[in-house]
Design a protein around this motif. Sequence first.
Motif, PDB file in Angstrom:
ATOM      1  N   THR A  12      63.468  30.926 -47.463  1.00  0.00           N
ATOM      2  CA  THR A  12      63.876  29.968 -48.485  1.00  0.00           C
ATOM      3  C   THR A  12      62.698  29.680 -49.401  1.00  0.00           C
ATOM      4  OG1 THR A  12      65.460  28.915 -46.986  1.00  0.00           O
ATOM      5  CG2 THR A  12      64.769  27.661 -48.931  1.00  0.00           C
ATOM      6  N   LEU A  13      62.948  29.793 -50.691  1.00  0.00           N
ATOM      7  CA  LEU A  13      61.939  29.479 -51.704  1.00  0.00           C
ATOM      8  C   LEU A  13      62.434  28.315 -52.552  1.00  0.00           C
ATOM      9  CD1 LEU A  13      60.918  33.047 -52.958  1.00  0.00           C
ATOM     10  CD2 LEU A  13      59.645  31.574 -51.391  1.00  0.00           C
ATOM     11  N   SER A  14      61.536  27.467 -52.945  1.00  0.00           N
ATOM     12  CA  SER A  14      61.907  26.354 -53.822  1.00  0.00           C
ATOM     13  C   SER A  14      60.863  26.199 -54.909  1.00  0.00           C
ATOM     14  CB  SER A  14      62.030  25.049 -53.016  1.00  0.00           C
ATOM     15  OG  SER A  14      60.795  24.738 -52.383  1.00  0.00           O
ATOM     16  N   ARG A  15      61.316  25.727 -56.057  1.00  0.00           N
ATOM     17  CA  ARG A  15      60.413  25.479 -57.183  1.00  0.00           C
ATOM     18  C   ARG A  15      60.203  23.979 -57.317  1.00  0.00           C
ATOM     19  NH1 ARG A  15      59.798  30.021 -60.728  1.00  0.00           N
ATOM     20  NH2 ARG A  15      58.854  28.579 -62.200  1.00  0.00           N
ATOM     21  N   ILE A  16      58.964  23.585 -57.573  1.00  0.00           N
ATOM     22  CA  ILE A  16      58.600  22.181 -57.692  1.00  0.00           C
ATOM     23  C   ILE A  16      58.016  21.922 -59.082  1.00  0.00           C
ATOM     24  CG2 ILE A  16      57.173  20.310 -56.763  1.00  0.00           C
ATOM     25  CD1 ILE A  16      59.359  21.222 -54.894  1.00  0.00           C
ATOM     26  N   VAL A  17      58.466  20.855 -59.742  1.00  0.00           N
ATOM     27  CA  VAL A  17      57.927  20.471 -61.047  1.00  0.00           C
ATOM     28  C   VAL A  17      56.515  19.921 -60.859  1.00  0.00           C
ATOM     29  CG1 VAL A  17      58.152  18.890 -63.008  1.00  0.00           C
ATOM     30  CG2 VAL A  17      60.186  19.993 -62.046  1.00  0.00           C
ATOM     31  N   TRP A  18      55.555  20.498 -61.545  1.00  0.00           N
ATOM     32  CA  TRP A  18      54.177  19.992 -61.470  1.00  0.00           C
ATOM     33  C   TRP A  18      53.678  19.437 -62.803  1.00  0.00           C
ATOM     34  CZ3 TRP A  18      50.738  22.307 -64.762  1.00  0.00           C
ATOM     35  CH2 TRP A  18      51.024  23.590 -65.205  1.00  0.00           C
ATOM     36  N   GLN A  19      54.464  19.614 -63.880  1.00  0.00           N
ATOM     37  CA  GLN A  19      54.086  19.033 -65.176  1.00  0.00           C
ATOM     38  C   GLN A  19      55.319  18.496 -65.873  1.00  0.00           C
ATOM     39  OE1 GLN A  19      51.079  20.652 -68.184  1.00  0.00           O
ATOM     40  NE2 GLN A  19      53.000  21.347 -69.097  1.00  0.00           N
ATOM     41  N   ARG A  20      55.291  17.213 -66.216  1.00  0.00           N
ATOM     42  CA  ARG A  20      56.413  16.613 -66.922  1.00  0.00           C
ATOM     43  C   ARG A  20      56.395  17.050 -68.381  1.00  0.00           C
ATOM     44  NH1 ARG A  20      56.923  10.302 -66.021  1.00  0.00           N
ATOM     45  NH2 ARG A  20      58.809  10.787 -67.209  1.00  0.00           N
ATOM     46  N   ARG A  21      57.563  17.064 -68.959  1.00  0.00           N
ATOM     47  CA  ARG A  21      57.650  17.385 -70.388  1.00  0.00           C
ATOM     48  C   ARG A  21      57.290  16.165 -71.223  1.00  0.00           C
ATOM     49  NH1 ARG A  21      62.271  15.737 -73.231  1.00  0.00           N
ATOM     50  NH2 ARG A  21      63.858  14.682 -71.997  1.00  0.00           N
ATOM     51  N   SER A  22      56.849  16.396 -72.459  1.00  0.00           N
ATOM     52  CA  SER A  22      56.670  15.303 -73.411  1.00  0.00           C
ATOM     53  C   SER A  22      58.021  14.939 -74.005  1.00  0.00           C
ATOM     54  CB  SER A  22      55.687  15.709 -74.510  1.00  0.00           C
ATOM     55  OG  SER A  22      56.173  16.834 -75.225  1.00  0.00           O
ATOM     56  N   LEU A  23      58.042  13.956 -74.887  1.00  0.00           N
ATOM     57  CA  LEU A  23      59.317  13.456 -75.400  1.00  0.00           C
ATOM     58  C   LEU A  23      60.150  14.548 -76.056  1.00  0.00           C
ATOM     59  CD1 LEU A  23      61.103  10.969 -75.860  1.00  0.00           C
ATOM     60  CD2 LEU A  23      59.908  10.600 -78.035  1.00  0.00           C
ATOM     61  N   GLY A  24      59.517  15.424 -76.803  1.00  0.00           N
ATOM     62  CA  GLY A  24      60.252  16.490 -77.479  1.00  0.00           C
ATOM     63  C   GLY A  24      60.158  17.838 -76.797  1.00  0.00           C
ATOM     64  N   GLY A  25      59.546  17.888 -75.603  1.00  0.00           N
ATOM     65  CA  GLY A  25      59.379  19.150 -74.900  1.00  0.00           C
ATOM     66  C   GLY A  25      60.643  19.591 -74.173  1.00  0.00           C
ATOM     67  N   ALA A  26      60.629  20.810 -73.682  1.00  0.00           N
ATOM     68  CA  ALA A  26      61.784  21.372 -72.983  1.00  0.00           C
ATOM     69  C   ALA A  26      61.734  21.010 -71.499  1.00  0.00           C
ATOM     70  CB  ALA A  26      61.813  22.881 -73.141  1.00  0.00           C
ATOM     71  N   SER A  27      62.923  20.779 -70.922  1.00  0.00           N
ATOM     72  CA  SER A  27      63.028  20.477 -69.497  1.00  0.00           C
ATOM     73  C   SER A  27      63.029  21.764 -68.685  1.00  0.00           C
ATOM     74  CB  SER A  27      64.320  19.702 -69.215  1.00  0.00           C
ATOM     75  OG  SER A  27      64.324  18.444 -69.856  1.00  0.00           O
ATOM     76  N   CYS A  28      62.712  21.641 -67.398  1.00  0.00           N
ATOM     77  CA  CYS A  28      62.916  22.740 -66.461  1.00  0.00           C
ATOM     78  C   CYS A  28      64.408  22.817 -66.125  1.00  0.00           C
ATOM     79  CB  CYS A  28      62.111  22.515 -65.193  1.00  0.00           C
ATOM     80  SG  CYS A  28      60.312  22.516 -65.433  1.00  0.00           S
TER      81      CYS A  28
END
Length: 259
Positions: free
Chosen positions: A230-246
């Motif tokens: 099992t592999l999982s991806r973890i968010v390590w950097q939040r987007r800025s207000l106008g940035g793209a989401s994961c």
Amino acid sequence: EGGGNQWQGLQLTFEVLNDTQPPVLDLDATFPPDEGPFPTFKLPGSIALALTFNEHVQIGSGEITLTPRYGSPEVHIPVGATEVFGNRALVVPQHELWPGEVYSVSIDEGAFLDLQLNRFMGLEGGYKISVTPGIDFVQFGSGHWSNPNQGLMGQRFGHGVAVDTRNNIFVVGGRNGTAGASNTSVLNDVWRLATKREINCASSFADSLGCSERNCTPDGEGGFTLGTTTLSRIVWQRRSLGGASCVDSDGTLRSRMQE
């Protein structure tokens, strides 16, 4: 007349000259002007071309081609998509031109005709324009970039580059690349590029839990397997207000840390 003399009439002779000369593109009057071998990189990507001829023209057949120097897509504009006003033809690319690119403009023979249907002889790359880069460098600090008195004009090689979490790009040090500089001439300056670009969400794979089997077993298809993992991806950097989401595997948008 009053004396009774009869008017003898007037005979006029006209000579109609047959125009056989093709229309000629006037690069000195064309906009934007030809940049020749020294691009200025000042034009916006949405630039339109106003081709100026030495006489009134009309649309023929063929296309106008913008050939890039640095590998961006070639631009093809059908001559039927241009607008002609007297001796000028307005050429508008369908999409914005690539930033930082240099284009050579070519025009097919017969793309334009004069009013006597003489064909334009064509243009093969003799007209060049350049587009402003999407980003540009500004000096970080003062008094340490160039020093003409010491023969330091700013060209460099072997420098370091780093990008921080705010999308700033730093260029650090290197060797003096000025023509004639000593091989031992090094630089200790720092340039920062404030890109002003939004910060996108970033994620990476977490540590694997390992395989479910300790020994290889037949997979029933002639091969062997160690089971599943099992592999999982973890968010390590939040987007800025106008940035793209994961985006996770089911299409859900994520941007919170450790999601």
